[in-house]
Design an enzyme around this catalytic site. Structure first.
Site, PDB file in Angstrom:
ATOM      1  N   ASP A  44     -79.107 -51.074   2.647  1.00 26.22           N
ATOM      2  CA  ASP A  44     -79.332 -52.504   2.851  1.00 26.22           C
ATOM      3  C   ASP A  44     -80.607 -52.944   2.132  1.00 26.22           C
ATOM      4  O   ASP A  44     -81.692 -52.436   2.419  1.00 26.22           O
ATOM      5  CB  ASP A  44     -79.460 -52.807   4.350  1.00 26.22           C
ATOM      6  CG  ASP A  44     -79.626 -54.297   4.586  1.00 26.22           C
ATOM      7  OD1 ASP A  44     -78.595 -54.998   4.590  1.00 26.22           O
ATOM      8  OD2 ASP A  44     -80.774 -54.758   4.740  1.00 26.22           O
ATOM      9  N   TYR A  49     -87.724 -58.198  -0.324  1.00 28.44           N
ATOM     10  CA  TYR A  49     -88.439 -56.975   0.074  1.00 28.44           C
ATOM     11  C   TYR A  49     -89.318 -56.449  -1.071  1.00 28.44           C
ATOM     12  O   TYR A  49     -90.167 -55.589  -0.848  1.00 28.44           O
ATOM     13  CB  TYR A  49     -87.467 -55.878   0.539  1.00 28.44           C
ATOM     14  CG  TYR A  49     -86.581 -56.258   1.712  1.00 28.44           C
ATOM     15  CD1 TYR A  49     -86.906 -57.334   2.543  1.00 28.44           C
ATOM     16  CD2 TYR A  49     -85.414 -55.549   1.988  1.00 28.44           C
ATOM     17  CE1 TYR A  49     -86.075 -57.692   3.603  1.00 28.44           C
ATOM     18  CE2 TYR A  49     -84.589 -55.897   3.053  1.00 28.44           C
ATOM     19  CZ  TYR A  49     -84.923 -56.977   3.857  1.00 28.44           C
ATOM     20  OH  TYR A  49     -84.099 -57.310   4.895  1.00 28.44           O
ATOM     21  N   LYS A  78     -79.516 -59.670  -0.469  1.00 25.57           N
ATOM     22  CA  LYS A  78     -79.634 -60.990   0.167  1.00 25.57           C
ATOM     23  C   LYS A  78     -80.286 -62.015  -0.747  1.00 25.57           C
ATOM     24  O   LYS A  78     -81.279 -61.722  -1.418  1.00 25.57           O
ATOM     25  CB  LYS A  78     -80.460 -60.873   1.458  1.00 25.57           C
ATOM     26  CG  LYS A  78     -80.043 -59.697   2.331  1.00 25.57           C
ATOM     27  CD  LYS A  78     -80.716 -59.624   3.672  1.00 25.57           C
ATOM     28  CE  LYS A  78     -80.357 -58.333   4.384  1.00 25.57           C
ATOM     29  NZ  LYS A  78     -81.252 -57.190   4.049  1.00 25.57           N
ATOM     30  N   HIS A 111     -79.923 -64.998   3.172  1.00 27.43           N
ATOM     31  CA  HIS A 111     -80.884 -64.289   4.016  1.00 27.43           C
ATOM     32  C   HIS A 111     -81.244 -65.067   5.294  1.00 27.43           C
ATOM     33  O   HIS A 111     -81.355 -64.481   6.372  1.00 27.43           O
ATOM     34  CB  HIS A 111     -82.157 -63.987   3.201  1.00 27.43           C
ATOM     35  CG  HIS A 111     -82.904 -62.780   3.675  1.00 27.43           C
ATOM     36  ND1 HIS A 111     -83.570 -61.926   2.825  1.00 27.43           N
ATOM     37  CD2 HIS A 111     -83.107 -62.284   4.909  1.00 27.43           C
ATOM     38  CE1 HIS A 111     -84.149 -60.962   3.527  1.00 27.43           C
ATOM     39  NE2 HIS A 111     -83.877 -61.156   4.798  1.00 27.43           N
TER      40      HIS A 111
END
Ligand code: A2P
Length: 319
Positions: A44, A49, A78, A111
């Site tokens: 994931d 990130y 996302k 997201h």
């Protein structure tokens, strides 16, 4: 035997995946490489990130050395909040694909039901938000549908969506969302959302399943509970001769959800994957059901403020 989630077109997603939020640059290459080596087949990711390029290197190397083949791997990513306008979605996906060294994603999800101005990572003030009246989620979703139609995302879905927000999306969607990724663990069981999604054939992925004790400091309050130290969970772990983390992961799998514990430690990566074989019984599940307290580790306060589209987190979560 790894449990799977079944999709309408026959695709399957391994129930236990590896979370990569908070996995730092310099650590995430090793973590993903080790995870793939020991048998993780679901990773994931997310653009925000900040580590997709390093994960992409791990994918490339693992595929080159024959550890895994693309078709045996499930990769989720996302769309960040600052790329919700229709013309921004495909370029955002293409950037993620370049970073991850992939030519398609298994799953691409929105997201948050939140829109930020172009170039804004996290909002500094109300000025940084876009109104969802101006850029509605239905516009973003149409662009997600186009990504699916082009084959760049095999499945599309959402994250952090409440029942009303999914209902709203379903009222205009040509391609239905197949996933809602939300915070879910014994302190936030979300039974109404789980049942609603089941009824609408929307799968759930449970994030922060271990209570994300490594979440950023601004999301930590002094009296926050520590999920991994819960006494009931500890007792059940002792009964099954396993760890508390394994009880939490197994609980999510027993509820029919996917679950994405994050770790960068080889020992814990192994332990978390092996949670698939912890067989919780009816009594364990009943005891854990009692722990629900509607507590969010990720409370959404980043996305609600005076002058922004959501002024309170209650509006964000519709609760
Ligand atoms: P680490 O990465 O050093 O293993 P969540 O998935 O809910 O966001 O929680 C992630 C946090 O839980 C990280 O701090 C991670 O640390 C830790 N963690 C992951 N797996 C385990 C485990 N099996 N036992 C204890 N802590 C774990």
């Amino acid at each position: 035997m790894m449990k799977i989630l079944q999709f309408r077109n026959g695709d399957t997603m391994p129930a236990i995946g590896l979370g990569t939020w908070k996995s730092k640059e310099g650590e995430v290459y090793k973590a993903v490489t080790e995870a793939l080596r020991i048998g993780y087949r679901h990773i994931d990711c997310a653009a925000i990130y900040g580590n997709e390029a390093e994960i992409g290197q791990a994918f490339k190397d693992a595929m080159a050395s024959g550890v895994v083949q693309r078709e045996d791997l499930w990769v989720t990513s996302k769309l960040w909040n600052n790329a919700h306008r229709k013309e921004q979605v495909l370029p955002a996906l293409q950037q993620t694909l370049r970073d991850l060294n992939l030519d398609y994603l298994d799953l691409y999800i929105i997201h948050w039901p939140v829109a930020l101005k172009e170039g804004i990572g996290f909002p500094g003030s109300a000025e940084d938000f876009l109104s969802l009246d101006e850029v509605p989620l239905s516009e973003t979703w149409e662009a997600m549908e186009q990504c699916a139609e082009q084959g760049l995302a095999r499945h599309i879905g959402v994250s952090n969506f409440s029942i009303p927000k999914i209902k709203n999306l379903l009222s205009t969607a040509r391609i239905r969302p197949e996933m809602n990724q939300v915070e879910m663990h014994p302190y936030l069981q979300q039974n109404a959302l789980l049942n609603y999604c089941k009824q609408e054939n929307v799968h759930i992925t449970a994030y922060s399943p271990l209570g994300s004790s490594d979440r950023p400091v601004h999301l930590i309050q002094t009296n926050d509970p520590v999920l991994l130290e819960d006494a009931t969970i500890a007792a059940i772990a002792e009964k099954h001769s396993c760890s508390p983390a394994q009880v939490l992961i197994s609980w999510a799998v027993h509820r029919g959800t996917s679950v994405i514990p994050k770790s960068v430690s080889p020992v814990r990566l192994q332990q978390n994957l092996e949670a698939a074989s912890v067989a919780l019984d009816g009594e364990d599940m009943a005891q854990i059901a009692e722990l629900d307290r509607g507590f969010r580790f990720i409370n959404g306060s980043t996305w609600a403020r005076e002058g922004a589209y959501y002024t309170t987190t209650a509006e964000l979560w519709d609760e």
